[in-house]
Motif scaffolding. Structure first.
Motif, PDB file in Angstrom:
ATOM      1  N   ALA A   1      -1.371  -2.264  -6.331  1.00  0.00           N
ATOM      2  CA  ALA A   1      -2.800  -1.186  -5.887  1.00  0.00           C
ATOM      3  C   ALA A   1      -3.794  -2.866  -5.835  1.00  0.00           C
ATOM      4  O   ALA A   1      -4.444  -3.357  -4.754  1.00  0.00           O
ATOM      5  N   ARG A   2      -3.996  -3.139  -7.146  1.00  0.00           N
ATOM      6  CA  ARG A   2      -4.413  -4.527  -7.367  1.00  0.00           C
ATOM      7  C   ARG A   2      -3.575  -5.975  -6.179  1.00  0.00           C
ATOM      8  O   ARG A   2      -4.135  -6.310  -5.643  1.00  0.00           O
TER       9      ARG A   2
ATOM     10  N   ARG B   1       0.371  -0.834   0.134  1.00  0.00           N
ATOM     11  CA  ARG B   1      -0.150   0.359  -0.801  1.00  0.00           C
ATOM     12  C   ARG B   1       0.884   1.091   0.288  1.00  0.00           C
ATOM     13  O   ARG B   1       1.137   2.308  -0.732  1.00  0.00           O
ATOM     14  N   ALA B   2       1.690   1.207   0.828  1.00  0.00           N
ATOM     15  CA  ALA B   2       2.741   2.556   0.770  1.00  0.00           C
ATOM     16  C   ALA B   2       3.313   2.593  -0.730  1.00  0.00           C
ATOM     17  O   ALA B   2       3.666   3.806  -1.126  1.00  0.00           O
ATOM     18  N   ARG B   3       3.897   1.390  -1.169  1.00  0.00           N
ATOM     19  CA  ARG B   3       3.751   2.089  -2.688  1.00  0.00           C
ATOM     20  C   ARG B   3       4.042   2.390  -3.541  1.00  0.00           C
ATOM     21  O   ARG B   3       3.853   3.281  -4.340  1.00  0.00           O
ATOM     22  N   ALA B   4       2.002   1.168  -2.823  1.00  0.00           N
ATOM     23  CA  ALA B   4       1.174   2.040  -4.302  1.00  0.00           C
ATOM     24  C   ALA B   4       0.312   4.026  -4.343  1.00  0.00           C
ATOM     25  O   ALA B   4       0.751   4.560  -5.043  1.00  0.00           O
ATOM     26  N   SER B   5       1.147   3.966  -2.321  1.00  0.00           N
ATOM     27  CA  SER B   5       0.743   5.459  -2.372  1.00  0.00           C
ATOM     28  C   SER B   5       2.263   6.760  -2.906  1.00  0.00           C
ATOM     29  O   SER B   5       1.494   7.207  -3.181  1.00  0.00           O
ATOM     30  N   ALA B   6       2.657   5.894  -3.021  1.00  0.00           N
ATOM     31  CA  ALA B   6       3.952   6.452  -3.018  1.00  0.00           C
ATOM     32  C   ALA B   6       4.384   6.769  -4.867  1.00  0.00           C
ATOM     33  O   ALA B   6       3.998   7.998  -5.580  1.00  0.00           O
ATOM     34  N   ARG B   7       3.771   5.809  -5.276  1.00  0.00           N
ATOM     35  CA  ARG B   7       3.770   5.520  -6.784  1.00  0.00           C
ATOM     36  C   ARG B   7       2.663   6.777  -7.557  1.00  0.00           C
ATOM     37  O   ARG B   7       2.885   7.693  -8.575  1.00  0.00           O
ATOM     38  N   PHE B   8       1.580   6.929  -6.724  1.00  0.00           N
ATOM     39  CA  PHE B   8       0.539   7.739  -7.217  1.00  0.00           C
ATOM     40  C   PHE B   8       1.081   9.163  -6.999  1.00  0.00           C
ATOM     41  O   PHE B   8       0.249   9.837  -7.760  1.00  0.00           O
ATOM     42  N   SER B   9       1.101   9.374  -6.179  1.00  0.00           N
ATOM     43  CA  SER B   9       1.307  10.995  -5.945  1.00  0.00           C
ATOM     44  C   SER B   9       2.784  11.525  -6.823  1.00  0.00           C
ATOM     45  O   SER B   9       2.756  12.354  -7.193  1.00  0.00           O
ATOM     46  N   LEU B  10       4.233  10.668  -7.413  1.00  0.00           N
ATOM     47  CA  LEU B  10       4.974  10.766  -8.284  1.00  0.00           C
ATOM     48  C   LEU B  10       4.082  10.743  -9.524  1.00  0.00           C
ATOM     49  O   LEU B  10       4.642  11.924 -10.298  1.00  0.00           O
ATOM     50  N   ALA B  11       3.407   9.842  -9.326  1.00  0.00           N
ATOM     51  CA  ALA B  11       2.310   9.841 -11.448  1.00  0.00           C
ATOM     52  C   ALA B  11       1.443  11.099 -10.639  1.00  0.00           C
ATOM     53  O   ALA B  11       1.514  11.928 -12.132  1.00  0.00           O
ATOM     54  N   ASP B  12       0.834  12.235 -10.187  1.00  0.00           N
ATOM     55  CA  ASP B  12       0.019  12.751  -9.863  1.00  0.00           C
ATOM     56  C   ASP B  12       1.112  14.124  -9.527  1.00  0.00           C
ATOM     57  O   ASP B  12       1.448  15.530 -10.792  1.00  0.00           O
TER      58      ASP B  12
END
Length: 1007
Positions: A752-753, A719-730
């Motif tokens: 996330a999946r 979940r932490a990895r997904a969150s960090a990647r989400f932030s970089l994507a934004d």
């Protein structure tokens, strides 16, 4: 209005306000310090209101959103009270304000009582437009140029709280339109050389905007820079293919063709009106260093001199030798030789925390050069190149203090021959000397006479003369080191009853190592002086001093120190430490360390591992609670990881709190990624994502997101990895780097999946779909919205279903699938009605009405749009009301109600302009133009279509742009415009518009 007669008296304009750039105010020619961000935001809002009153509720809503603190009105009134005192210092305490009066339960800034830059600029633009219509292109270009020069950057650039306010966004679009008009006018009069700088800026700001890129290409061509023009075309073509998957459009192709059919440096950038003056205050009692000052004087340019290569000087030496004092003292002495500014940065080379990155410093320098926040580059190479370009013809002084090594300094070196760079470092800077020709000045200790003179200046000459021998002994015991001498002087000054002889005795016996040390050992001398200051403190203050070494950032506030220490007396103890020169207060309630003192505090740390761990945990949890509370108020709609810490008190002004603490928050995230707890890094980054999205603080955004990514990778938490990647994507999305955004969103989705995190999958898919939709890749957008809909149904979230269904309807509308769009709007309406969302119901009624109109069901469309309009008005959604009025106007045209159509279109345009949303205004202009077109008002229709195109090209919204082009081609009979519309519709997959454009092409050909 009899009661207003008193306001009609003449007021000499003594107050000048700038909103086009950082918010600045001058009173009788002197700049006024407005104070905290919240106060600046209040003034900015009132100025942008254009002289109209804003109610207290409107101001509260703008400042705090839908979750204001209980004290919001009191905070607002306090801000207004302070502003009145600042703007009208001579006003009697109980008299009414002439500049910021209380009006109808709210407040207003009287535009007739102050001088504001915005109306001046708009007046210039209006005059330029009139000149252009009269065929006076040269005069128009001059007026447009003057308007551009009066615009100093992003509106209210230093008030991040208002970064996404509709009026600020509208002004950004207004500036882009101004740059375009200025560029076209200058090209028309053959002055391409003189407008290149502005067109480079406009093109950099809109990397995927083809008209802006085509305009720059034509400018390079006409300026004789054909090679540069060819490179630009290739770069833009590759960018369009990589980011959007499309070839260049007709306008860019035409400019390239002209280049094929048919010198060289860029002109100097225009100097900024605001000259950077960043030097710290002069060190008190500076003494000696005559030889070193003389060497530096030789390097400085002489008044009237032309300058050669960039001058470089490196002041090196041991800790505490006074390198910074020498650099700052000399910089103040020669600052008048550098009329284009003095830049200063503490590179934190030996401060105990992370050294400053080159990008961090470049961001501050570029902001001082009035580069708007949204245009600040997010990578070091680009930022350094822009900095060198802007400094090319400047005569500026750059002080880089406390450097680690040459690699840290190299990106910060300007290119201008009139510049001088002064570096201080403990490192010998051999690379700077060998490869860049720097003059090295090695700073040792003071000679005995200079050391005694420094002591006399700090303590007073009479006191030193009275105990001359003791004073001489003290300078020797301090090893003639300036830092040790200043601390010794501070100790003596705090205790005037203690004689210099007594202090010399303490120094002699204060450190038993001194007797065994080599005479003159600087480190022992400094430590002895520190020991005496430290020993004189109460026990609780000594403990606070030791715990400060745990703070990862370069500064800290009183409240955070209270949390760190568990004491409510932190403010009093920090004042005591500042008085002893063991910390420095650099802003109200904010403190930082000298790097030697931080190390000394760490060496003194005697607390148990459990106590140290507890202190760090308290500080981390305080920061996490603060960010979480601010997030709930400022951006509650953003998906976030829930915190496992109890709720804390909400900051009184959350946006101000985040702005003030941002450096500390980024430092804590980085420190946690390095030393733990790792979860702190990704939780802080995730909670800050919404703030970064609103404020465009891209450097800090990247730093925290990368810290989160590093921590999450080390821990392995999916979940932490997904969150960090989400932030970089934004971050990539906000930068317009769509290819990178897609890559990072896809990575976040995969993570996330794997984590089985359905809510995150839905959120990522929504943002990913928006990237595809905005860049014209409609099938890809539809696929992501459809998948998001499936996940929302699986999770049982009707709101998510409603949003996804409405988004799918929009995509199908733009793809020409009118029946599919109508079906999705009907389903979305059911969901919105089921959850009681009148806002969502209004939007989908209006969208369904537009669709039924396009399907020929005109009477049904009128009823749907009328219902939607009523709901928008009930909800106070003025943007939705404006959009629906334009759609109703088009329906009324088809029903033969031309007068009603014109009234609705004009009212829609008025509302759209009030909301400050550029796309909404552009669509309203298209609606009004269409009514004029059908009413036979050809000239007015052409004017409105062209106004719409200017706005819509600035926003990058292709669908309404193509719609406007088709309408304009229909009025003018311009085959080129019709073909351009057809090409754009083809590229984006706008099938319905493609049919209309194709019909327009055939119609014009037949005519």
């Amino acid at each position: 209005m009899c009661g207003a007669e008193g306001l009609a008296t003449f007021l000499p304009v003594a107050v000048r306000i700038q909103v086009l750039g950082s918010l600045r105010v001058w009173l009788a020619g002197a700049e006024v310090d407005l104070g905290p961000p919240g106060r600046r935001a209040v003034l900015g809002l009132l100025v942008l209101a254009g002289g109209e009153a804003m109610s207290k509720q409107e101001l509260v809503d703008a400042l705090w959103g839908d979750r204001p603190p209980r004290s919001a009105v009191n905070v607002l009134q306090t801000h207004v009270k302070h502003l009145r005192r600042l703007l009208e210092p001579g006003r009697p305490s109980r008299s009414g304000s002439d500049i910021l009066p209380h009006v109808g339960g709210g407040y207003a800034v009287r535009w007739d009582a102050v001088e504001i830059d915005l109306p001046h600029v708009r007046g210039l633009v209006a005059e330029a437009n009139d000149a252009q219509r009269d065929g006076e292109t040269g005069r128009a270009a001059s007026l447009f140029g003057e308007a551009v020069r009066r615009w100093h950057g992003r509106p209210l650039a230093d008030v991040p709280l208002l970064a996404t306010h509709p009026k600020v966004l509208a002004l950004l679009a207004e500036r882009r339109a101004l740059l375009a008009r200025y560029g076209d006018a200058m090209l028309a009069i053959g002055a391409a050389d003189e407008v290149l700088t502005e067109l480079v800026e406009a093109a950099a700001d809109q990397p995927l905007d083809e008209p802006a890129q085509a305009r720059l290409l034509r400018a390079y061509h006409r300026a004789g820079q054909r090679a540069t023009a060819f490179r630009l075309y290739q770069d833009v073509r590759e960018r369009l293919l990589e980011e959007l998957g499309v070839e260049p459009g007709p306008e860019l192709v035409a400019a390239h063709t002209a280049l094929l059919e048919d010198g060289e440096p860029l002109p100097s950038p225009r100097p900024a009106t605001r000259v950077p003056r960043q030097l710290p205050a002069e060190p008190p009692g500076f003494t000696g260093r005559a030889t070193e000052l003389s060497i530096l004087d030789e390097l400085a340019p002489r008044p009237g001199g032309s300058g050669g290569a960039v001058a470089l000087a490196a002041v090196t030496g041991t800790a505490g030798a006074g390198k910074t004092a020498l650099a700052v003292h000399w910089a103040h002495r020669v600052k008048d030789r550098f009329p284009d500014g003095q830049f200063y940065a503490n590179l934190r080379g030996h401060s105990g925390g992370a050294p400053a990155t080159a990008l961090e410093v470049l961001t501050r320098f570029l902001a001082a050069l009035e580069i708007p926040a949204e245009r600040l580059p997010a990578d070091t190479e680009t930022a350094s190149a822009l900095y060198r370009t802007l400094m090319t013809d400047r005569k500026a002084l750059v002080v880089l203090d406390n450097a680690v090594d040459v690699e840290q300094v190299r990106p910060l070196l300007p290119a201008g021959p009139g510049c001088l760079v002064l570096v201080t470092a403990r490192d010998r800077m051999a690379g700077l000397v060998a490869f860049h020709g720097a003059r090295r000045i090695t700073l040792g200790v003071l000679d005995p006479g200079e050391a005694l003179e420094l002591l006399a200046r700090l303590l007073g000459a009479e006191r030193v003369r009275a105990e001359h021998e003791a004073a001489v002994e003290v300078t020797g015991l301090c090893a003639y080191l300036p830092l040790a001498l200043r601390i010794a002087a501070a100790n003596l000054a705090d205790d005037p009853g203690n004689g210099i002889e007594d202090y010399a005795i303490e120094l002699r016996k204060g450190n038993p190592l001194a007797a065994l040390a080599v005479p003159g050992d600087e480190q022992i001398a400094v430590r002895t002086a520190f020991d005496l200051s430290y020993a004189a403190l109460p026990a609780e203050t000594r403990r606070l001093f030791r715990l400060l070494s745990l703070v990862p950032g370069n500064d800290i506030g009183v409240e955070a120190v209270e949390i760190l220490t568990g004491s409510d007396q932190a403010g009093r103890m920090l004042d005591m430490l500042a008085g002893a020169h063991l910390v420095e207060q650099h802003a109200p309630d904010r403190y930082h360390f000298h790097d030697l003192l931080r190390r000394y505090a760490a060496d003194r740390l005697q607390e148990s591992p459990a106590e140290i761990g507890s202190a760090r945990r308290r500080l981390h949890e305080w920061y996490l609670r603060g960010v979480d509370a601010a997030a709930k108020l400022l951006y509650p709609h953003m998906f976030r990881i829930p915190l496992a810490v109890p709720d804390g008190p909400v900051p009184a002004a959350p946006a101000e709190w985040l702005e003030t603490e941002l450096g500390s928050l980024a430092a804590v995230a980085g420190d946690a990624a390095r030393t733990g707890p790792l979860s702190v890094a990704w939780l802080l980054s995730d909670a800050l994502r919404g703030y970064f999205w609103m404020s465009s603080r891209q450097v800090e955004w990247r730093a925290t997101a990368e810290a989160a990514s590093s921590a999450a990778e080390e821990d392995g938490d999916l979940r932490a990895r997904a969150s960090a990647r989400f932030s970089l994507a934004d971050l990539g999305f906000r930068q317009g780097r769509y290819r990178k955004a897609v890559r990072d969103y896809t990575g976040a989705l995969v993570l996330a999946r794997r984590a089985g995190w359905v809510e995150a999958q839905a959120a990522v898919l929504g943002n990913l779909g928006c990237v595809y939709w905005q860049s014209g890749r409609l099938p890809a957008a539809a696929a992501r919205f459809s998948r998001g809909l499936e996940l929302s149904r699986r999770a049982g979230t009707p709101a998510g279903e409603a949003v996804a269904l409405g988004n799918l309807g929009l995509v199908q509308w733009e793809m020409g699938d009118l029946a599919g769009a109508a079906g999705h709007y009907v389903q979305a309406l059911r969901r919105y009605r089921g959850i009681g969302s009148r806002y969502g119901e209004a939007i989908n009624l209006a969208n369904l009405g537009q669709t039924q109109h396009a399907r020929g069901r005109v009477t049904e469309a009128a009823g749907l749009l009328a219902k939607g309009l009523a709901l928008h008005r009930d909800a106070g959604n003025r943007a939705g009301e404006a959009e629906t009025l334009g759609r109703l106007a088009s329906v009324y045209c088809d029903l033969g109600r031309r007068s009603d159509a014109l009234d609705h279109a004009r009212e829609g345009l008025r509302l759209a302009r009030e909301t400050g949303e550029p796309r909404g205004e552009g669509e309203a202009l298209v609606a009004l133009a269409r009514v004029h077109q059908r009413s036979g008002h050809r000239q007015e229709a052409v004017r409105r279509y062209r106004q719409a195109l200017v706005l819509l090209r600035e926003t990058g919204d292709r669908y309404p742009e193509v719609d406007a082009l088709i309408g304009l081609a229909g009025v003018t009979g311009d085959l080129g415009q019709a073909r351009q519309a057809l090409a754009l519709a083809d590229q984006a997959g706008y099938h319905a518009l493609r049919r209309q454009a194709s019909a327009a092409v055939e119609s014009i050909r037949r005519a």
